[in-house]
Design a protein around this motif. Structure first.
Motif, PDB file in Angstrom:
ATOM      1  N   VAL A   1       0.894  -1.211  -0.088  1.00  0.00           N
ATOM      2  CA  VAL A   1       0.115   0.028   0.028  1.00  0.00           C
ATOM      3  C   VAL A   1       0.773   1.357   0.012  1.00  0.00           C
ATOM      4  CG1 VAL A   1      -1.760   1.209   1.175  1.00  0.00           C
ATOM      5  CG2 VAL A   1      -1.940  -1.312   1.136  1.00  0.00           C
ATOM      6  N   LEU A   2       1.684   1.249   0.852  1.00  0.00           N
ATOM      7  CA  LEU A   2       2.836   2.556   0.961  1.00  0.00           C
ATOM      8  C   LEU A   2       3.287   2.954  -0.312  1.00  0.00           C
ATOM      9  CD1 LEU A   2       3.680   4.976   2.443  1.00  0.00           C
ATOM     10  CD2 LEU A   2       5.499   3.491   3.493  1.00  0.00           C
ATOM     11  N   SER A   3       4.196   1.712  -0.989  1.00  0.00           N
ATOM     12  CA  SER A   3       4.702   2.018  -2.071  1.00  0.00           C
ATOM     13  C   SER A   3       3.889   2.251  -3.492  1.00  0.00           C
ATOM     14  CB  SER A   3       5.461   0.615  -2.533  1.00  0.00           C
ATOM     15  OG  SER A   3       6.434   0.448  -1.552  1.00  0.00           O
ATOM     16  N   ASN A   4       2.719   1.776  -3.310  1.00  0.00           N
ATOM     17  CA  ASN A   4       1.628   1.984  -4.290  1.00  0.00           C
ATOM     18  C   ASN A   4       1.030   3.346  -4.202  1.00  0.00           C
ATOM     19  OD1 ASN A   4       1.773  -0.579  -5.721  1.00  0.00           O
ATOM     20  ND2 ASN A   4       0.348  -1.299  -4.111  1.00  0.00           N
ATOM     21  N   LEU A   5       1.098   3.906  -2.884  1.00  0.00           N
ATOM     22  CA  LEU A   5       0.438   5.076  -2.672  1.00  0.00           C
ATOM     23  C   LEU A   5       1.670   6.209  -3.287  1.00  0.00           C
ATOM     24  CD1 LEU A   5      -1.576   7.385  -1.398  1.00  0.00           C
ATOM     25  CD2 LEU A   5      -0.257   6.986   0.660  1.00  0.00           C
ATOM     26  N   LEU A   6       2.894   6.084  -3.071  1.00  0.00           N
ATOM     27  CA  LEU A   6       3.935   6.881  -3.652  1.00  0.00           C
ATOM     28  C   LEU A   6       3.981   6.751  -5.155  1.00  0.00           C
ATOM     29  CD1 LEU A   6       6.574   6.084  -0.914  1.00  0.00           C
ATOM     30  CD2 LEU A   6       5.197   8.224  -1.173  1.00  0.00           C
ATOM     31  N   ARG A   7       3.593   5.782  -5.787  1.00  0.00           N
ATOM     32  CA  ARG A   7       3.541   5.436  -7.333  1.00  0.00           C
ATOM     33  C   ARG A   7       2.166   5.985  -7.855  1.00  0.00           C
ATOM     34  NH1 ARG A   7       6.372   0.715  -5.936  1.00  0.00           N
ATOM     35  NH2 ARG A   7       4.274  -0.333  -5.691  1.00  0.00           N
ATOM     36  N   LYS A   8       1.410   6.374  -7.046  1.00  0.00           N
ATOM     37  CA  LYS A   8      -0.086   6.806  -7.634  1.00  0.00           C
ATOM     38  C   LYS A   8      -0.770   5.431  -7.808  1.00  0.00           C
ATOM     39  CE  LYS A   8       1.250  11.355  -8.710  1.00  0.00           C
ATOM     40  NZ  LYS A   8       1.402  12.379 -10.051  1.00  0.00           N
ATOM     41  N   PHE A   9      -0.548   4.534  -7.301  1.00  0.00           N
ATOM     42  CA  PHE A   9      -1.055   3.285  -7.609  1.00  0.00           C
ATOM     43  C   PHE A   9      -1.058   2.834  -9.393  1.00  0.00           C
ATOM     44  CE2 PHE A   9      -3.153   4.647  -3.815  1.00  0.00           C
ATOM     45  CZ  PHE A   9      -3.011   3.427  -3.103  1.00  0.00           C
ATOM     46  N   THR A  10       0.160   3.079  -9.645  1.00  0.00           N
ATOM     47  CA  THR A  10       0.667   2.764 -11.081  1.00  0.00           C
ATOM     48  C   THR A  10       1.031   1.199 -11.380  1.00  0.00           C
ATOM     49  OG1 THR A  10       1.193   4.920 -11.254  1.00  0.00           O
ATOM     50  CG2 THR A  10       2.225   3.295 -12.863  1.00  0.00           C
ATOM     51  N   ALA A  11       0.482   0.808 -12.300  1.00  0.00           N
ATOM     52  CA  ALA A  11       0.979  -0.554 -12.807  1.00  0.00           C
ATOM     53  C   ALA A  11       0.392  -1.618 -12.021  1.00  0.00           C
ATOM     54  CB  ALA A  11       2.301  -0.590 -13.198  1.00  0.00           C
ATOM     55  N   LEU A  12      -0.400  -1.726 -11.327  1.00  0.00           N
ATOM     56  CA  LEU A  12      -0.671  -2.850 -10.199  1.00  0.00           C
ATOM     57  C   LEU A  12      -1.193  -3.986 -11.057  1.00  0.00           C
ATOM     58  CD1 LEU A  12      -3.240  -0.982  -7.995  1.00  0.00           C
ATOM     59  CD2 LEU A  12      -0.757  -1.088  -7.509  1.00  0.00           C
ATOM     60  N   LYS A  13      -0.665  -5.165 -10.515  1.00  0.00           N
ATOM     61  CA  LYS A  13      -0.511  -6.449 -11.239  1.00  0.00           C
ATOM     62  C   LYS A  13      -2.156  -6.757 -11.417  1.00  0.00           C
ATOM     63  CE  LYS A  13       1.087 -11.168 -10.549  1.00  0.00           C
ATOM     64  NZ  LYS A  13       1.756 -11.855  -9.808  1.00  0.00           N
ATOM     65  N   GLY A  14      -2.364  -7.126 -12.764  1.00  0.00           N
ATOM     66  CA  GLY A  14      -3.669  -7.348 -13.242  1.00  0.00           C
ATOM     67  C   GLY A  14      -4.405  -6.293 -13.582  1.00  0.00           C
ATOM     68  N   SER A  15      -4.060  -4.918 -13.597  1.00  0.00           N
ATOM     69  CA  SER A  15      -4.776  -3.859 -14.074  1.00  0.00           C
ATOM     70  C   SER A  15      -4.611  -3.602 -15.372  1.00  0.00           C
ATOM     71  CB  SER A  15      -4.389  -2.673 -13.098  1.00  0.00           C
ATOM     72  OG  SER A  15      -3.219  -2.302 -13.344  1.00  0.00           O
ATOM     73  N   LYS A  16      -5.574  -2.703 -15.953  1.00  0.00           N
ATOM     74  CA  LYS A  16      -5.298  -2.114 -17.259  1.00  0.00           C
ATOM     75  C   LYS A  16      -4.198  -1.295 -17.360  1.00  0.00           C
ATOM     76  CE  LYS A  16      -7.110  -1.398 -21.399  1.00  0.00           C
ATOM     77  NZ  LYS A  16      -6.900  -2.264 -22.744  1.00  0.00           N
ATOM     78  N   GLY A  17      -3.911  -0.756 -16.638  1.00  0.00           N
ATOM     79  CA  GLY A  17      -2.705   0.095 -16.400  1.00  0.00           C
ATOM     80  C   GLY A  17      -1.376  -0.513 -16.640  1.00  0.00           C
ATOM     81  N   ALA A  18      -1.261  -1.748 -15.976  1.00  0.00           N
ATOM     82  CA  ALA A  18      -0.057  -2.556 -16.129  1.00  0.00           C
ATOM     83  C   ALA A  18       0.179  -3.483 -17.666  1.00  0.00           C
ATOM     84  CB  ALA A  18      -0.100  -3.724 -15.176  1.00  0.00           C
ATOM     85  N   GLU A  19      -0.966  -3.114 -18.453  1.00  0.00           N
ATOM     86  CA  GLU A  19      -0.855  -3.913 -19.702  1.00  0.00           C
ATOM     87  C   GLU A  19       0.002  -2.972 -20.676  1.00  0.00           C
ATOM     88  OE1 GLU A  19      -4.853  -4.236 -21.263  1.00  0.00           O
ATOM     89  OE2 GLU A  19      -5.457  -5.751 -19.547  1.00  0.00           O
ATOM     90  N   LEU A  20       0.713  -3.686 -21.591  1.00  0.00           N
ATOM     91  CA  LEU A  20       1.529  -3.070 -22.719  1.00  0.00           C
ATOM     92  C   LEU A  20       0.609  -2.139 -23.330  1.00  0.00           C
ATOM     93  CD1 LEU A  20       3.766  -5.975 -23.819  1.00  0.00           C
ATOM     94  CD2 LEU A  20       4.535  -4.221 -22.687  1.00  0.00           C
ATOM     95  N   ASP A  21       1.124  -1.040 -23.849  1.00  0.00           N
ATOM     96  CA  ASP A  21       0.294  -0.175 -24.627  1.00  0.00           C
ATOM     97  C   ASP A  21      -0.084  -0.630 -25.564  1.00  0.00           C
ATOM     98  OD1 ASP A  21       0.203   2.107 -26.887  1.00  0.00           O
ATOM     99  OD2 ASP A  21       0.195   3.052 -25.073  1.00  0.00           O
ATOM    100  N   GLU A  22      -1.249  -0.624 -26.339  1.00  0.00           N
ATOM    101  CA  GLU A  22      -1.873  -1.301 -27.602  1.00  0.00           C
ATOM    102  C   GLU A  22      -1.052  -0.828 -28.609  1.00  0.00           C
ATOM    103  OE1 GLU A  22      -5.561   1.534 -28.500  1.00  0.00           O
ATOM    104  OE2 GLU A  22      -6.012  -0.109 -27.348  1.00  0.00           O
ATOM    105  N   ARG A  23      -0.416   0.316 -28.768  1.00  0.00           N
ATOM    106  CA  ARG A  23       0.207   0.994 -30.067  1.00  0.00           C
ATOM    107  C   ARG A  23       1.564   0.095 -30.133  1.00  0.00           C
ATOM    108  NH1 ARG A  23      -0.691   6.915 -28.072  1.00  0.00           N
ATOM    109  NH2 ARG A  23      -0.288   5.527 -26.283  1.00  0.00           N
ATOM    110  N   LEU A  24       2.230  -0.516 -29.023  1.00  0.00           N
ATOM    111  CA  LEU A  24       3.450  -1.074 -29.264  1.00  0.00           C
ATOM    112  C   LEU A  24       3.279  -2.399 -30.036  1.00  0.00           C
ATOM    113  CD1 LEU A  24       6.449  -1.163 -27.780  1.00  0.00           C
ATOM    114  CD2 LEU A  24       5.186  -2.687 -26.230  1.00  0.00           C
ATOM    115  N   LEU A  25       4.250  -2.218 -30.970  1.00  0.00           N
ATOM    116  CA  LEU A  25       4.486  -3.599 -31.931  1.00  0.00           C
ATOM    117  C   LEU A  25       4.584  -4.908 -31.036  1.00  0.00           C
ATOM    118  CD1 LEU A  25       4.482  -4.585 -34.990  1.00  0.00           C
ATOM    119  CD2 LEU A  25       6.760  -4.095 -34.906  1.00  0.00           C
TER     120      LEU A  25
END
Length: 108
Positions: A61-85
């Protein structure tokens, strides 16, 4: 010496319109174009492509708070960008700044 192209952290939480820690908008297209060009060149030269992404555990939780809850395992944000080949290649996750903390990557 064995070569590989390593693509790191080209994920929705950094590159999408809903990014939690966004890359500057004017840098997104040139960055993706350059990376996609490198991927095409690697494929033509039979150089393996390795995709590496952040996947942070929800329980930190603390690390995620500092990272703005970025790239949480299983989240849409953790997925590779769709424009990436995407080409045939390996995928490794990481939960620290150093991708080589993943023993599977080190073994590969």
């Amino acid at each position: 010496m064995k070569q590989a192209l390593m693509i790191l952290d080209i994920q929705n939480d950094y590159f999408s319109d809903q990014a939690r820690i966004p890359v500057a908008k004017h840098q997104i297209e040139p960055t993706l174009n350059s990376i996609n060009g490198l991927i095409k060149d690697a494929e033509k030269s039979n150089v393996p492509v390795i995709y590496i992404s952040n996947e942070f555990e929800r329980t930190h939780v603390l690390s995620n708070l500092l990272r703005k809850f970025t790239a949480l395992k299983g989240s849409k944000g953790a997925e590779l960008d769709e424009r990436l080949l995407r080409v045939e290649g390996m995928y490794f996750s990481k939960n620290k700044a150093d991708a080589f903390n993943n023993p599977s990557l080190v073994t590969y």
